[in-house]
Design a protein around this motif. Structure first.
Motif, PDB file in Angstrom:
ATOM      1  N   MET A   1       0.825  -1.202   0.000  1.00 42.33           N
ATOM      2  CA  MET A   1       0.000   0.000   0.000  1.00 42.33           C
ATOM      3  C   MET A   1       0.862   1.256   0.000  1.00 42.33           C
ATOM      4  O   MET A   1       0.443   2.302  -0.487  1.00 42.33           O
ATOM      5  N   THR A   2       2.104   1.150   0.545  1.00 45.39           N
ATOM      6  CA  THR A   2       2.976   2.335   0.604  1.00 45.39           C
ATOM      7  C   THR A   2       3.327   2.815  -0.788  1.00 45.39           C
ATOM      8  O   THR A   2       3.263   4.018  -1.072  1.00 45.39           O
ATOM      9  N   GLN A   3       3.699   1.878  -1.665  1.00 44.71           N
ATOM     10  CA  GLN A   3       4.021   2.267  -3.044  1.00 44.71           C
ATOM     11  C   GLN A   3       2.796   2.846  -3.739  1.00 44.71           C
ATOM     12  O   GLN A   3       2.910   3.824  -4.486  1.00 44.71           O
ATOM     13  N   THR A   4       1.634   2.258  -3.495  1.00 45.51           N
ATOM     14  CA  THR A   4       0.401   2.786  -4.083  1.00 45.51           C
ATOM     15  C   THR A   4       0.137   4.198  -3.582  1.00 45.51           C
ATOM     16  O   THR A   4      -0.253   5.084  -4.350  1.00 45.51           O
ATOM     17  N   ALA A   5       0.360   4.432  -2.285  1.00 50.96           N
ATOM     18  CA  ALA A   5       0.127   5.761  -1.706  1.00 50.96           C
ATOM     19  C   ALA A   5       1.048   6.801  -2.330  1.00 50.96           C
ATOM     20  O   ALA A   5       0.609   7.922  -2.650  1.00 50.96           O
ATOM     21  N   LEU A  10       1.533  11.340  -6.124  1.00 47.61           N
ATOM     22  CA  LEU A  10       2.122  11.993  -7.305  1.00 47.61           C
ATOM     23  C   LEU A  10       1.065  12.215  -8.389  1.00 47.61           C
ATOM     24  O   LEU A  10       1.092  13.230  -9.089  1.00 47.61           O
ATOM     25  N   PHE A  11       0.140  11.288  -8.522  1.00 47.95           N
ATOM     26  CA  PHE A  11      -0.959  11.425  -9.481  1.00 47.95           C
ATOM     27  C   PHE A  11      -1.866  12.603  -9.094  1.00 47.95           C
ATOM     28  O   PHE A  11      -2.308  13.385  -9.943  1.00 47.95           O
ATOM     29  N   LEU A  12      -2.145  12.726  -7.782  1.00 49.43           N
ATOM     30  CA  LEU A  12      -3.083  13.744  -7.309  1.00 49.43           C
ATOM     31  C   LEU A  12      -2.456  15.117  -7.112  1.00 49.43           C
ATOM     32  O   LEU A  12      -3.180  16.117  -7.049  1.00 49.43           O
ATOM     33  N   ILE A 123     -12.137  11.098  -9.821  1.00 53.10           N
ATOM     34  CA  ILE A 123     -12.236   9.939  -8.930  1.00 53.10           C
ATOM     35  C   ILE A 123     -12.294   8.644  -9.744  1.00 53.10           C
ATOM     36  O   ILE A 123     -11.593   7.668  -9.432  1.00 53.10           O
ATOM     37  N   ALA A 124     -13.107   8.636 -10.791  1.00 54.08           N
ATOM     38  CA  ALA A 124     -13.201   7.437 -11.629  1.00 54.08           C
ATOM     39  C   ALA A 124     -11.857   7.128 -12.279  1.00 54.08           C
ATOM     40  O   ALA A 124     -11.428   5.963 -12.326  1.00 54.08           O
ATOM     41  N   LEU A 125     -11.180   8.158 -12.786  1.00 52.71           N
ATOM     42  CA  LEU A 125      -9.858   7.965 -13.397  1.00 52.71           C
ATOM     43  C   LEU A 125      -8.866   7.426 -12.374  1.00 52.71           C
ATOM     44  O   LEU A 125      -8.066   6.527 -12.664  1.00 52.71           O
ATOM     45  N   MET A 126      -8.925   7.957 -11.167  1.00 51.57           N
ATOM     46  CA  MET A 126      -8.028   7.497 -10.102  1.00 51.57           C
ATOM     47  C   MET A 126      -8.230   6.001  -9.847  1.00 51.57           C
ATOM     48  O   MET A 126      -7.255   5.249  -9.742  1.00 51.57           O
ATOM     49  N   VAL A 140     -10.899  -3.387   0.691  1.00 54.56           N
ATOM     50  CA  VAL A 140      -9.932  -2.703   1.563  1.00 54.56           C
ATOM     51  C   VAL A 140      -9.203  -1.625   0.771  1.00 54.56           C
ATOM     52  O   VAL A 140      -8.995  -0.505   1.261  1.00 54.56           O
ATOM     53  N   LEU A 141      -8.822  -1.949  -0.468  1.00 53.22           N
ATOM     54  CA  LEU A 141      -8.108  -0.992  -1.300  1.00 53.22           C
ATOM     55  C   LEU A 141      -9.002   0.197  -1.659  1.00 53.22           C
ATOM     56  O   LEU A 141      -8.550   1.351  -1.647  1.00 53.22           O
TER      57      LEU A 141
END
Length: 198
Positions: A1-5, A10-12, A123-126, A140-141
């Motif tokens: 989850m850390t890498q995803t965060a 960076l995306f947001l 949000i949908a794109l995210m 959970v994700l």
């Protein structure tokens, strides 16, 4: 989850911290009323953000596929709402005139999120970018991404509110509160036009 965060942040980053309807709304309220007075609107916006984001993550947008006119309606209503806020700022008098101006309320924050179709698209794109699992881990994700997204927006809007409050203090010292209201009103008016045309 850390890498995803990290990847999600960076995306947001350019989306959450660049000028937009939400940031300018909170900057304008911060400039006019200060940080603490904007908290009810911020709470409304971010409660709505969490609920809408979770709903989209769990597939709520699929039900709107059969009604594409809903997004056009949201786009129009959102632009009108932001324009209404802009007109209010343009008509506002000086801060020292004792007019009964009121800071934005909880419901204003909720409406700002609900009437912003671009928020739904982001949000949908995210979720299309960061939700690649199935099964029980998916729930959970979804909740993790939803919470991260909401907290990131909260930080961004708080930063803009503080900058607005600082700017408001400078304008108040210079005796130019009216000019500040006009400036923010014009900026929000431009955002309303952008929302309508984009």
């Amino acid at each position: 989850m850390t890498q995803t965060a990290i990847a999600l942040f960076l995306f947001l980053l350019p989306l959450a911290y660049s000028p937009g309807p939400g940031n300018l709304f909170f900057a304008a309220n911060g400039a006019r009323f200060g940080l603490w007075a904007t908290l009810p609107a911020s709470l409304g916006y971010h409660v709505a953000t969490w609920l809408v984001t979770a709903a989209i993550g769990f597939g709520a947008l699929r039900t709107l596929d059969a009604a594409p006119g809903v997004f056009a309606l949201l786009k129009f209503a959102g632009a009108l709402y932001v324009f209404w806020i802009a007109v209010g700022l343009l008509r506002a008098g000086r801060q020292d005139t004792g007019e009964a101006a009121q800071p934005a309320k909880f419901r204003d924050g909720v409406m700002l999120l609900l009437l912003n179709p671009k928020a739904y698209v982001i949000i949908a794109l995210m979720f299309t970018q960061f939700l690649g699992v199935s099964g029980p881990d998916r729930s959970v994700l979804v909740l993790g991404i939803t919470t991260f997204f909401t907290l990131n927006n909260l930080v961004a809007f708080t930063v803009w509110t503080i900058m607005g409050a600082q700017l408001g203090a400078i304008f108040a010292r210079a005796g130019s509160a009216r000019a500040m209201n006009v400036w923010f009103g014009l900026m929000l008016g431009a955002v309303a036009v952008w929302m309508l045309l984009a």
